[in-house]
Write a protein that holds these residues in place. Sequence first.
Motif, PDB file in Angstrom:
ATOM      1  N   GLY A  77       0.812  -1.169   0.029  1.00 46.71           N
ATOM      2  CA  GLY A  77       0.093   0.220   0.298  1.00 46.71           C
ATOM      3  C   GLY A  77       1.059   1.081  -0.133  1.00 46.71           C
ATOM      4  N   PHE A  78       1.865   0.927  -0.412  1.00 45.47           N
ATOM      5  CA  PHE A  78       2.844   2.013  -0.317  1.00 45.47           C
ATOM      6  C   PHE A  78       2.691   3.121  -1.806  1.00 45.47           C
ATOM      7  N   LEU A  79       2.443   3.121  -2.564  1.00 40.88           N
ATOM      8  CA  LEU A  79       2.027   3.671  -3.643  1.00 40.88           C
ATOM      9  C   LEU A  79       0.773   2.390  -4.560  1.00 40.88           C
ATOM     10  N   PRO A  80      -0.011   3.493  -5.264  1.00 38.58           N
ATOM     11  CA  PRO A  80      -1.304   2.213  -5.858  1.00 38.58           C
ATOM     12  C   PRO A  80      -0.673   1.520  -6.934  1.00 38.58           C
ATOM     13  N   ALA A  81      -0.941   0.180  -7.295  1.00 33.38           N
ATOM     14  CA  ALA A  81      -0.424  -0.911  -8.408  1.00 33.38           C
ATOM     15  C   ALA A  81      -0.675   0.410  -9.751  1.00 33.38           C
ATOM     16  N   ASP A  82      -1.454   0.901 -10.224  1.00 33.79           N
ATOM     17  CA  ASP A  82      -1.639   1.735 -11.101  1.00 33.79           C
ATOM     18  C   ASP A  82      -0.559   3.430 -11.332  1.00 33.79           C
ATOM     19  N   ASP A  83      -0.662   2.955 -10.135  1.00 31.39           N
ATOM     20  CA  ASP A  83       0.357   4.472 -10.510  1.00 31.39           C
ATOM     21  C   ASP A  83       1.709   4.469 -11.314  1.00 31.39           C
ATOM     22  N   PRO A  84       1.259   5.877 -12.560  1.00 32.92           N
ATOM     23  CA  PRO A  84       2.668   5.569 -13.453  1.00 32.92           C
ATOM     24  C   PRO A  84       4.077   4.566 -13.100  1.00 32.92           C
ATOM     25  N   ARG A  85       4.593   5.212 -12.434  1.00 33.77           N
ATOM     26  CA  ARG A  85       5.385   5.094 -11.507  1.00 33.77           C
ATOM     27  C   ARG A  85       5.871   3.165 -11.597  1.00 33.77           C
ATOM     28  N   MET A  86       4.982   2.737 -10.851  1.00 35.52           N
ATOM     29  CA  MET A  86       4.980   1.689 -10.295  1.00 35.52           C
ATOM     30  C   MET A  86       4.738   1.228 -11.887  1.00 35.52           C
ATOM     31  N   LEU A  87       3.100   1.118 -12.771  1.00 37.32           N
ATOM     32  CA  LEU A  87       3.344   0.275 -13.556  1.00 37.32           C
ATOM     33  C   LEU A  87       4.892   0.502 -14.061  1.00 37.32           C
ATOM     34  N   ALA A  88       5.857   1.757 -14.363  1.00 39.27           N
ATOM     35  CA  ALA A  88       6.393   1.515 -15.601  1.00 39.27           C
ATOM     36  C   ALA A  88       7.854   0.163 -14.857  1.00 39.27           C
ATOM     37  N   THR A  89       7.552   0.241 -13.491  1.00 38.52           N
ATOM     38  CA  THR A  89       8.734  -0.454 -12.275  1.00 38.52           C
ATOM     39  C   THR A  89       8.612  -2.171 -12.692  1.00 38.52           C
ATOM     40  N   ILE A  90       6.753  -2.499 -12.250  1.00 38.76           N
ATOM     41  CA  ILE A  90       6.682  -3.533 -12.772  1.00 38.76           C
ATOM     42  C   ILE A  90       6.707  -4.127 -14.120  1.00 38.76           C
ATOM     43  N   ASP A  91       5.992  -3.302 -15.282  1.00 33.85           N
ATOM     44  CA  ASP A  91       6.920  -3.482 -16.600  1.00 33.85           C
ATOM     45  C   ASP A  91       9.093  -3.687 -17.080  1.00 33.85           C
ATOM     46  N   ALA A  92       9.510  -3.559 -16.316  1.00 35.39           N
ATOM     47  CA  ALA A  92      10.948  -2.404 -16.532  1.00 35.39           C
ATOM     48  C   ALA A  92      11.387  -4.663 -15.794  1.00 35.39           C
ATOM     49  N   ILE A  93      10.662  -4.776 -14.125  1.00 38.39           N
ATOM     50  CA  ILE A  93      11.185  -6.069 -14.061  1.00 38.39           C
ATOM     51  C   ILE A  93      11.086  -7.223 -14.560  1.00 38.39           C
ATOM     52  N   ALA A  94       9.618  -7.344 -14.942  1.00 37.50           N
ATOM     53  CA  ALA A  94       9.149  -8.537 -15.927  1.00 37.50           C
ATOM     54  C   ALA A  94      10.209  -8.894 -17.486  1.00 37.50           C
ATOM     55  N   GLU A  95       9.769  -7.604 -18.200  1.00 44.66           N
ATOM     56  CA  GLU A  95      10.979  -7.509 -19.303  1.00 44.66           C
ATOM     57  C   GLU A  95      12.368  -7.890 -19.032  1.00 44.66           C
ATOM     58  N   ARG A  96      13.546  -7.657 -17.797  1.00 44.97           N
ATOM     59  CA  ARG A  96      14.932  -7.075 -17.757  1.00 44.97           C
ATOM     60  C   ARG A  96      15.217  -8.007 -16.319  1.00 44.97           C
ATOM     61  N   LEU A  97      14.140  -8.784 -15.849  1.00 45.87           N
ATOM     62  CA  LEU A  97      14.406  -9.182 -14.647  1.00 45.87           C
ATOM     63  C   LEU A  97      14.409 -10.715 -14.508  1.00 45.87           C
ATOM     64  N   THR A  98      13.924 -10.849 -15.833  1.00 48.82           N
ATOM     65  CA  THR A  98      13.257 -12.712 -15.566  1.00 48.82           C
ATOM     66  C   THR A  98      14.445 -13.164 -16.680  1.00 48.82           C
ATOM     67  N   ASP A  99      14.060 -14.788 -16.861  1.00 48.77           N
ATOM     68  CA  ASP A  99      14.632 -15.401 -17.525  1.00 48.77           C
ATOM     69  C   ASP A  99      14.113 -15.811 -18.810  1.00 48.77           C
ATOM     70  N   GLU A 100      14.347 -16.798 -20.042  1.00 47.89           N
ATOM     71  CA  GLU A 100      13.783 -17.374 -20.973  1.00 47.89           C
ATOM     72  C   GLU A 100      11.693 -17.650 -20.575  1.00 47.89           C
ATOM     73  N   ARG A 101      11.907 -17.878 -19.447  1.00 52.39           N
ATOM     74  CA  ARG A 101      11.043 -18.627 -18.605  1.00 52.39           C
ATOM     75  C   ARG A 101       9.739 -17.786 -18.824  1.00 52.39           C
ATOM     76  N   GLY A 102      10.172 -16.507 -18.372  1.00 49.20           N
ATOM     77  CA  GLY A 102       9.384 -15.295 -17.781  1.00 49.20           C
ATOM     78  C   GLY A 102       9.587 -16.030 -15.845  1.00 49.20           C
ATOM     79  N   LEU A 103      10.352 -16.669 -15.740  1.00 42.77           N
ATOM     80  CA  LEU A 103      10.464 -16.437 -13.631  1.00 42.77           C
ATOM     81  C   LEU A 103      11.271 -14.964 -14.059  1.00 42.77           C
ATOM     82  N   VAL A 104      11.535 -14.827 -12.688  1.00 41.58           N
ATOM     83  CA  VAL A 104      11.776 -13.066 -12.141  1.00 41.58           C
ATOM     84  C   VAL A 104      13.367 -13.598 -11.088  1.00 41.58           C
ATOM     85  N   PHE A 105      14.157 -12.627 -11.114  1.00 41.36           N
ATOM     86  CA  PHE A 105      15.095 -13.429 -10.095  1.00 41.36           C
ATOM     87  C   PHE A 105      14.930 -12.004  -9.107  1.00 41.36           C
TER      88      PHE A 105
END
Length: 608
Positions: free
Chosen positions: A487-515
Amino acid sequence: MSSTPIADHAFLSDRHSCALVDRGGTVVWLCFPRFDGPSVFAALLDDDAGHWSVRPEAEWTATRRYAGRSLALETTFRTAGGELQLTDALGLGPDNEGHRLGSNVPHVLVRRLECTSGEVDVLVDYRPRPEYGLIAPLLSQVDGGVAARGGADWLVLTLPAEATLEDGRARARLRLRAGDVVHLALQRSTLGDPVSAHVWSQTDLADLLDRSLASWESWSDLHQSYDGPWADLVHLSGRVLHGLSYQPSGAVVAAGTTSLPEGVGGERNWDYRYAWVRDASFTMEALWVAACPDEAEDFFGFMTTAGAGGIGPDTSLQIMFGVGGEHDLSERTLDHLRGWRDSRPVRVGNDAWNQQQVDVYGELLGAAARLADQLPALDEETRWFLAACADTAAVRWRDKDQGIWEVRGEPQHFLYSKVMCWVALDRAIALAPQLRCEHRVDEWAKVREEIADTVLEQGWNEEAGAFTQYFGSTALDASNLMLPIVGFLPADDPRMLATIDAIAERLTDERGLVFRYRTEEGVDGLAGEEGTFLLCTFWLAQALALSGQIERAREVFERAVAYVNDLGLLSEEVDAVTGEQLGNVPQAFSHIGLVNAAWAIDQAAHGR
């Protein structure tokens, strides 16, 4: 060297200790009488460190499942000549129904053999090696079984067959025909009380096993009401989390084992058989979904007793304890053990107990706020302790620390740690009437806003396009997915959406699992790599659900649960190359993540 895949192991618990059994009916890990005690069997870490095998002599195939809604294992062996069902459980004593699961346990591992068709010759191979394989005990025949004496252990094996004893090992053969039922058992006592371990009668063992199964069913009836998606996995996770709790004190261990590696052959091998404030608090919150956490009062009583002596104006809360509340968990290596697939060193103890991790105040107060209805009448000591945690967070949030991932490199201003100090104050404000601390609310609110302003100013990095691991860093960290979850930020806050996408795109393996983070960044001070982190993948699913991206959330969730074993169990990580489970097992974090992500997806799908 042990090389059996980590996912091949089943978990048994009596809420005092646990055992692991492989697909072939071999007990490869058992610690009596506590989770964090020395092992009796440790073939999980070295073939020479003890085991107890029960399996057909002829070639066989096997399937297995948990019996009903329990943590008793049923393995069905099929041979050319017949079929054999092996049921394994750590026994539960009388009066274990309902709210008392794990009280008054006899510390007995019971194994029922039932020939369901044809005829099966069964081989029993018993090789106890107490104290992590250091001791080869003296074995002797007793009426109805085998006694083993060595070190601090006095073990009695109930074995209704003639055994051959040689070099600290007992072997026997049983011929079973359709309808035959035989019970075996292992019990431990201390040297000063050898009579407490004894050969059991077949009738008493049958009663013990039946009672243990009934106790788990009774507990599940009372406590497991979740009926959303993936209900079977959520309920199993709830039983696993309950099975990782230590009933006598209310402590919760992070996992049932030590030194199963985060990377095969590497040094990231830790002992997880202790009560981390963070992991245990998360467990209590997950049980709010997966099973009514009627142990909340016991847990906070444990935390107050264990932690109150080490928190005050000039001291920090210790981040982990032994299951009895012990503080000194000094780490040592067991150099006589080769480790799973030669992953050394094998460690017992965990030097993280000396680290400063300022996030723990937030997790603890977060659990207290979530479970407030189960804590209607806090005693004066617990109120003081929880308020002291908030006061300490209000001061310590400015400090560098080792963070949620317990880095052994230099302390940093980890963003997650700051946010969890915000959580500590936010939840303390909500709990103020219960804590009788209304007079502190203004000061707590002032510091809470100061933390929020600092995190938003220094935690966001324009170059990375995301919230990053620590102030001034461009590195991503999956723990920042927790910002909307707490509850620190709403999940649809633009900064939060950008962070979610950055992790999904740049912090995952080829299976889509997260480091958790990229180990090549060097912040953790350790050599080698690790697998993807299942908890972090579930966090991604949960954050996506909170942001309204329900289909993406389901897809990520399904990726993660694809790695449960045939029983529904998860370890800590998944090898990014082979897809194997890695790390200690069963891992509370992974099952916590599964429960919370399933709940969040269900809530989002219903607009709640």
